[in-house]
Design a protein around this motif. Sequence first.
Motif, PDB file in Angstrom:
ATOM      1  N   ASP A 182       2.190   9.596  -4.611  1.00  0.00           N
ATOM      2  CA  ASP A 182       1.004   9.199  -3.857  1.00  0.00           C
ATOM      3  C   ASP A 182       1.434   9.189  -2.398  1.00  0.00           C
ATOM      4  OD1 ASP A 182      -1.535   8.403  -3.165  1.00  0.00           O
ATOM      5  OD2 ASP A 182      -1.595   6.671  -4.499  1.00  0.00           O
ATOM      6  N   VAL A 183       0.514   8.812  -1.501  1.00  0.00           N
ATOM      7  CA  VAL A 183       0.862   8.838  -0.079  1.00  0.00           C
ATOM      8  C   VAL A 183       0.996   7.435   0.507  1.00  0.00           C
ATOM      9  CG1 VAL A 183      -0.274  11.068   0.250  1.00  0.00           C
ATOM     10  CG2 VAL A 183      -1.550   8.965   0.674  1.00  0.00           C
ATOM     11  N   VAL A 184       0.779   6.396  -0.307  1.00  0.00           N
ATOM     12  CA  VAL A 184       0.824   5.029   0.224  1.00  0.00           C
ATOM     13  C   VAL A 184       2.242   4.486   0.178  1.00  0.00           C
ATOM     14  CG1 VAL A 184      -1.558   4.594  -0.468  1.00  0.00           C
ATOM     15  CG2 VAL A 184       0.306   3.947  -2.007  1.00  0.00           C
ATOM     16  N   ASP A 185       2.488   3.459   0.982  1.00  0.00           N
ATOM     17  CA  ASP A 185       3.786   2.803   1.006  1.00  0.00           C
ATOM     18  C   ASP A 185       4.138   2.266  -0.379  1.00  0.00           C
ATOM     19  OD1 ASP A 185       5.413   0.090   1.393  1.00  0.00           O
ATOM     20  OD2 ASP A 185       5.854   1.391   3.110  1.00  0.00           O
ATOM     21  N   ALA A 186       5.400   2.373  -0.750  1.00  0.00           N
ATOM     22  CA  ALA A 186       5.841   1.965  -2.088  1.00  0.00           C
ATOM     23  C   ALA A 186       5.600   0.494  -2.374  1.00  0.00           C
ATOM     24  CB  ALA A 186       7.327   2.292  -2.264  1.00  0.00           C
ATOM     25  N   ASP A 187       5.515  -0.316  -1.328  1.00  0.00           N
ATOM     26  CA  ASP A 187       5.318  -1.752  -1.520  1.00  0.00           C
ATOM     27  C   ASP A 187       3.904  -2.216  -1.182  1.00  0.00           C
ATOM     28  OD1 ASP A 187       7.996  -2.463  -2.365  1.00  0.00           O
ATOM     29  OD2 ASP A 187       8.627  -1.999  -0.316  1.00  0.00           O
ATOM     30  N   ARG A 188       3.000  -1.284  -0.965  1.00  0.00           N
ATOM     31  CA  ARG A 188       1.613  -1.627  -0.659  1.00  0.00           C
ATOM     32  C   ARG A 188       0.914  -2.083  -1.934  1.00  0.00           C
ATOM     33  NH1 ARG A 188      -2.207  -3.158   2.854  1.00  0.00           N
ATOM     34  NH2 ARG A 188      -1.489  -1.664   4.441  1.00  0.00           N
ATOM     35  N   LYS A 189       0.656  -3.382  -2.055  1.00  0.00           N
ATOM     36  CA  LYS A 189      -0.046  -3.906  -3.220  1.00  0.00           C
ATOM     37  C   LYS A 189      -1.553  -3.755  -3.026  1.00  0.00           C
ATOM     38  CE  LYS A 189       3.381  -7.284  -4.841  1.00  0.00           C
ATOM     39  NZ  LYS A 189       3.515  -6.796  -6.227  1.00  0.00           N
ATOM     40  N   ALA A 190      -2.225  -3.366  -4.100  1.00  0.00           N
ATOM     41  CA  ALA A 190      -3.668  -3.161  -4.042  1.00  0.00           C
ATOM     42  C   ALA A 190      -4.242  -3.336  -5.443  1.00  0.00           C
ATOM     43  CB  ALA A 190      -3.987  -1.764  -3.508  1.00  0.00           C
ATOM     44  N   PRO A 191      -5.528  -3.640  -5.539  1.00  0.00           N
ATOM     45  CA  PRO A 191      -6.144  -3.730  -6.867  1.00  0.00           C
ATOM     46  C   PRO A 191      -6.248  -2.361  -7.510  1.00  0.00           C
ATOM     47  CG  PRO A 191      -7.805  -3.926  -5.142  1.00  0.00           C
ATOM     48  CD  PRO A 191      -6.484  -3.926  -4.455  1.00  0.00           C
ATOM     49  N   LEU A 192      -6.155  -2.316  -8.820  1.00  0.00           N
ATOM     50  CA  LEU A 192      -6.422  -1.124  -9.622  1.00  0.00           C
ATOM     51  C   LEU A 192      -7.178  -1.565 -10.858  1.00  0.00           C
ATOM     52  CD1 LEU A 192      -3.106  -0.630  -8.608  1.00  0.00           C
ATOM     53  CD2 LEU A 192      -3.885   1.637  -9.287  1.00  0.00           C
ATOM     54  N   VAL A 193      -7.931  -0.637 -11.468  1.00  0.00           N
ATOM     55  CA  VAL A 193      -8.814  -1.045 -12.547  1.00  0.00           C
ATOM     56  C   VAL A 193      -8.883   0.024 -13.624  1.00  0.00           C
ATOM     57  CG1 VAL A 193     -10.895  -0.067 -11.480  1.00  0.00           C
ATOM     58  CG2 VAL A 193     -11.102  -2.032 -13.007  1.00  0.00           C
ATOM     59  N   ASP A 271      -8.222  11.248   4.284  1.00  0.00           N
ATOM     60  CA  ASP A 271      -8.708  10.090   5.045  1.00  0.00           C
ATOM     61  C   ASP A 271      -8.836   8.860   4.147  1.00  0.00           C
ATOM     62  OD1 ASP A 271      -8.819  11.649   7.304  1.00  0.00           O
ATOM     63  OD2 ASP A 271     -10.991  11.985   7.206  1.00  0.00           O
ATOM     64  N   MET A 272      -9.294   9.059   2.910  1.00  0.00           N
ATOM     65  CA  MET A 272      -9.396   7.948   1.976  1.00  0.00           C
ATOM     66  C   MET A 272      -8.014   7.376   1.665  1.00  0.00           C
ATOM     67  SD  MET A 272     -10.799   8.001  -1.976  1.00  0.00           S
ATOM     68  CE  MET A 272      -9.503   9.168  -2.481  1.00  0.00           C
ATOM     69  N   LYS A 273      -7.050   8.252   1.401  1.00  0.00           N
ATOM     70  CA  LYS A 273      -5.699   7.791   1.083  1.00  0.00           C
ATOM     71  C   LYS A 273      -5.099   7.005   2.252  1.00  0.00           C
ATOM     72  CE  LYS A 273      -4.798   9.974  -2.952  1.00  0.00           C
ATOM     73  NZ  LYS A 273      -4.276   9.310  -4.173  1.00  0.00           N
ATOM     74  N   GLN A 274      -5.303   7.519   3.460  1.00  0.00           N
ATOM     75  CA  GLN A 274      -4.769   6.837   4.638  1.00  0.00           C
ATOM     76  C   GLN A 274      -5.441   5.479   4.818  1.00  0.00           C
ATOM     77  OE1 GLN A 274      -5.171   8.921   8.456  1.00  0.00           O
ATOM     78  NE2 GLN A 274      -3.114   8.200   8.958  1.00  0.00           N
ATOM     79  N   ALA A 275      -6.753   5.420   4.584  1.00  0.00           N
ATOM     80  CA  ALA A 275      -7.474   4.157   4.714  1.00  0.00           C
ATOM     81  C   ALA A 275      -6.988   3.146   3.672  1.00  0.00           C
ATOM     82  CB  ALA A 275      -8.976   4.397   4.568  1.00  0.00           C
ATOM     83  N   LYS A 276      -6.710   3.611   2.465  1.00  0.00           N
ATOM     84  CA  LYS A 276      -6.189   2.705   1.441  1.00  0.00           C
ATOM     85  C   LYS A 276      -4.826   2.150   1.867  1.00  0.00           C
ATOM     86  CE  LYS A 276      -8.638   4.384  -2.665  1.00  0.00           C
ATOM     87  NZ  LYS A 276      -9.135   3.099  -3.190  1.00  0.00           N
ATOM     88  N   ASP A 277      -4.016   2.982   2.495  1.00  0.00           N
ATOM     89  CA  ASP A 277      -2.715   2.507   2.962  1.00  0.00           C
ATOM     90  C   ASP A 277      -2.864   1.529   4.121  1.00  0.00           C
ATOM     91  OD1 ASP A 277       0.085   2.518   2.592  1.00  0.00           O
ATOM     92  OD2 ASP A 277       0.363   3.925   4.255  1.00  0.00           O
ATOM     93  N   ASN A 278      -4.046   1.530   4.754  1.00  0.00           N
ATOM     94  CA  ASN A 278      -4.314   0.616   5.866  1.00  0.00           C
ATOM     95  C   ASN A 278      -5.194  -0.567   5.455  1.00  0.00           C
ATOM     96  OD1 ASN A 278      -2.806   2.072   7.761  1.00  0.00           O
ATOM     97  ND2 ASN A 278      -4.515   3.454   8.197  1.00  0.00           N
ATOM     98  N   GLY A 279      -5.296  -0.809   4.138  1.00  0.00           N
ATOM     99  CA  GLY A 279      -5.971  -2.017   3.685  1.00  0.00           C
ATOM    100  C   GLY A 279      -7.422  -1.870   3.292  1.00  0.00           C
ATOM    101  N   LEU A 280      -7.884  -0.649   3.024  1.00  0.00           N
ATOM    102  CA  LEU A 280      -9.286  -0.441   2.660  1.00  0.00           C
ATOM    103  C   LEU A 280      -9.716  -1.302   1.476  1.00  0.00           C
ATOM    104  CD1 LEU A 280     -11.891   1.389   3.055  1.00  0.00           C
ATOM    105  CD2 LEU A 280     -10.929   2.818   1.242  1.00  0.00           C
ATOM    106  N   ASP A 281      -8.846  -1.456   0.481  1.00  0.00           N
ATOM    107  CA  ASP A 281      -9.219  -2.147  -0.748  1.00  0.00           C
ATOM    108  C   ASP A 281      -8.930  -3.648  -0.708  1.00  0.00           C
ATOM    109  OD1 ASP A 281      -9.997   0.289  -1.730  1.00  0.00           O
ATOM    110  OD2 ASP A 281      -8.267   0.557  -3.056  1.00  0.00           O
TER     111      ASP A 281
END
Length: 310
Positions: A182-193, A271-281
Motif C-alpha cells: 500500500d502507499v500509507v505509512d506502516a504505522d498509520r492506524k485507521a479503521p477497516l471494515v 489522491d484518495m490514498k494520500q488523503a488516507k495517509d493524511n487522516g481522511l478516515d
Amino acid sequence: MGGVLTGTTCEVFMIVITAPTGNIGSHLVPLLLADAPAHGEELRVIARDPARLPVEVRENVEVITGSHGDAEVVDRAFEGADAVFWLVPPDSSRPPADAWSGFTRPAAKALAAHGVGHVVGVSALGRGTPVAERAGLVTASLAMDELIAETGVAYRALANPSFFENLLEEVGSIREKGVFTDVVDADRKAPLVAIADIAAVAGRLLLDRSWTGVGDVAVLGPEDLSPRDLARIMTEQLGRPVRYERQSLEDLRTTLLGYGLDEAFVQGIADMKQAKDNGLDAGVARTADTASPTTFAQWCAHTLKPAVLA
C-alpha cells in the motif's frame, strides 16, 4: 406477496437493491430475503446479468434487467418503491466525478419523480475533514451523496473506511512472496471494515425506516489497525510470514496506468490514498453505534486463509 393489513386493505412495501451480485449486495440480499416478509416488504433488484443471481434469489425477488446507471432502467425499477439501496460500481474507464455523480444522475431524477421515501447509499468516511476536497474517489463519492440528498429523500450515507476485502487483490503476492503493499505509512492506524458488516447495517436501515432527513452512518469495524498490525495478524492466522512493503504514489500510478485505467481515475486513486495517509478516515470516533463486530483476525480465518491456500 408481502404486505401489512391496514383496515380492509393490504399495504405492500417495496425495497429496491442495486448491485445485488456485488460484494456488499451479495451479502445484503440474503439478509433482506430472510427478514423482509416479517416486515411486510417485497424485494426488487436491478441486475445487468440476472443469471448471476443465485436461484433462490431469482425465485423470490422481482428482477429488473439492466444497468442502474440507465435512466429507463431506474425509472422502471423505482416505480412504487419505498426504499432503495444505492451502490455505484467504480468504473475505472471514467473520471471520478463522472463515475459517481454522472452515473447517479438518472437515478436521482427517478427518485424524485417516483417519490421514493428512503435511500441507503454506500459512501466513504472523510466528510468535514481538512482533506475531504482533495481525496479523489472519496471526494467524488461525497459529491454523489449531496446529489442524492438534493432529491428530498430521507438519506443515509454509509460512511465506510477501506474494506478488509481489498486485501483479496493481494492474494497472489501474499501466497507467493509473503508480501502485501500500500502507499500509507506502516504505522498509520485507521479503521477497516468487513463488507458483511456494511451489509448488516444497510439491512437494518432499509427495514426500519423510522429515520428522517439526511446523515452519515459510519461503519468503522472493531478497531483501528496499521499495515504493520495487518502483517502481524496475517502471519498469525496464515501460519506463514507476511510483511508490508510501502509503495510510492508514483509507482502506484505507473502500475495502474499500465492496466489501462483512465488517467483521471488513477489520479483519483492516488489522491484518495494520500488523503488516507493524511487522516481522511480519522474524523469519526468509534462508539457502540459506529463499531461493527467482525475482527480482522476472524476475517483472515474465514476469508483470506482459504483464498491464500486455494
